[in-house]
Enzyme design. Structure first.
Site, PDB file in Angstrom:
ATOM      1  CD  GLU A  86      41.821  48.401  35.108  1.00  0.00           C
ATOM      2  OE1 GLU A  86      42.090  47.780  33.940  1.00  0.00           O
ATOM      3  OE2 GLU A  86      41.220  47.650  35.919  1.00  0.00           O
ATOM      4  CG  ASP A 122      42.995  43.350  30.519  1.00  0.00           C
ATOM      5  OD1 ASP A 122      43.778  44.180  31.218  1.00  0.00           O
ATOM      6  OD2 ASP A 122      41.535  43.336  30.878  1.00  0.00           O
TER       7      ASP A 122
END
Length: 262
Positions: free
Chosen positions: A34, A252
């Site tokens: 990501e 996260d």
DNA sequence: ATGGTTGCTTAGCAA
């Protein structure tokens, strides 16, 4: 060899934390997911100053994966070897020394039954086919990344809340188990068979303070490598909110680290 | 209580 994987959730937002973590952990190989940045925007120079080469498959806004390594990666491959044109940058592989390194960001799948869900299952099948075609379980290989699958309920803090979601659905789990059955060991599970240690906590709902976590970030190794694994840990500290400024905000996901005897 | 957070991009999507 120290090997790590981390879904950074935007390499630009995580710049300060990434550099600080690299400085502390000094992995030989570091798989990132990501990135949320193009190849052009990738911070090659800054990472080079930190001592890392990079094999990157970037994409605007979404996805993006990279393999960082202290020695120069060879045989870089940026897509699964099939005929499907795929705009989503979710795969990069390279040889680092004698080890084949595969870095993956498996699609999340959004909601069971959706188009994204079908894409997730198809992507897992394509990955398995790619691995079977190009590699042997007898060679030193590691497949790392955010698999968006919890292999069983030991990797889920609240199994009832997550039952039959895209993370825990039997069809998603079958995709991950297919890779394990081919000849990959889940080195973290092997060192921590009791489970209930996580690598991801949703930003929402105070999931981290409540420890409503999932273990969906994996280091999977073939036997020649797995038998040399001496430790595997998740750096939960990295998921905590930090001081002010750019480095205050955590991803996260937490980094997963494995150490292999040379 | 049917929301809540973050990042990218700029209102809405993805996670």
């Amino acid at each position: 060899m120290i090997l790590a994987t981390w879904n950074v959730n935007s390499i630009r937002s995580r710049r300060e934390r990434l550099l600080a973590w690299l400085d502390r952990a000094r992995p030989d190989v570091f798989c990132l997911q990501e990135l949320k940045c193009t190849d052009e925007a990738f911070p090659y120079d800054e990472l080079a100053r930190a001592g890392y080469h990079a094999a990157v498959s970037g994409q605007k806004t979404y996805n993006g994966v990279a393999i960082l390594a202290q020695s120069e990666p060879g045989d870089v491959c940026r897509r699964l070897d099939d005929d499907e044109a795929d705009a989503q940058a979710r795969f990069v592989s390279a040889r680092v020394g004698a080890v084949a390194v595969l870095c993956v960001y498996v699609p999340n799948g959004q909601v069971v039954g959706s188009e994204a869900w079908a894409y997730k299952l198809a992507w897992l099948a394509r990955l398995a086919k790619h691995v079977r075609k190009h590699y042997s379980p007898g060679e030193p290989l590691v497949l790392c990344g955010d698999t968006n699958v919890a292999r069983d309920d030991l990797d889920v803090d609240r199994p009832a809340e997550w039952a039959d979601t895209v993370i825990c659905h039997p069809d998603a789990r079958a995709g991950l188990h297919g890779l394990l059955d081919w000849g990959l060991a889940d080195v973290f599970r092997d060192k921590h068979p009791e489970g209930k240690t996580y690598s991801f906590w949703d930003y929402r709902n105070l999931d981290f303070p409540r420890n409503n976590g999932l273990r969906i970030d994996h280091i999977l190794a073939t036997a020649p490598l797995a038998r040399r694994c001496v430790s595997a840990e998740i750096d939960r500290e990295e998921r905590k909110v930090g001081q002010g400024g750019e480095g205050g905000k955590p991803s996260d996901h937490a980094p997963v680290v494995a150490v292999f005897q040379d």
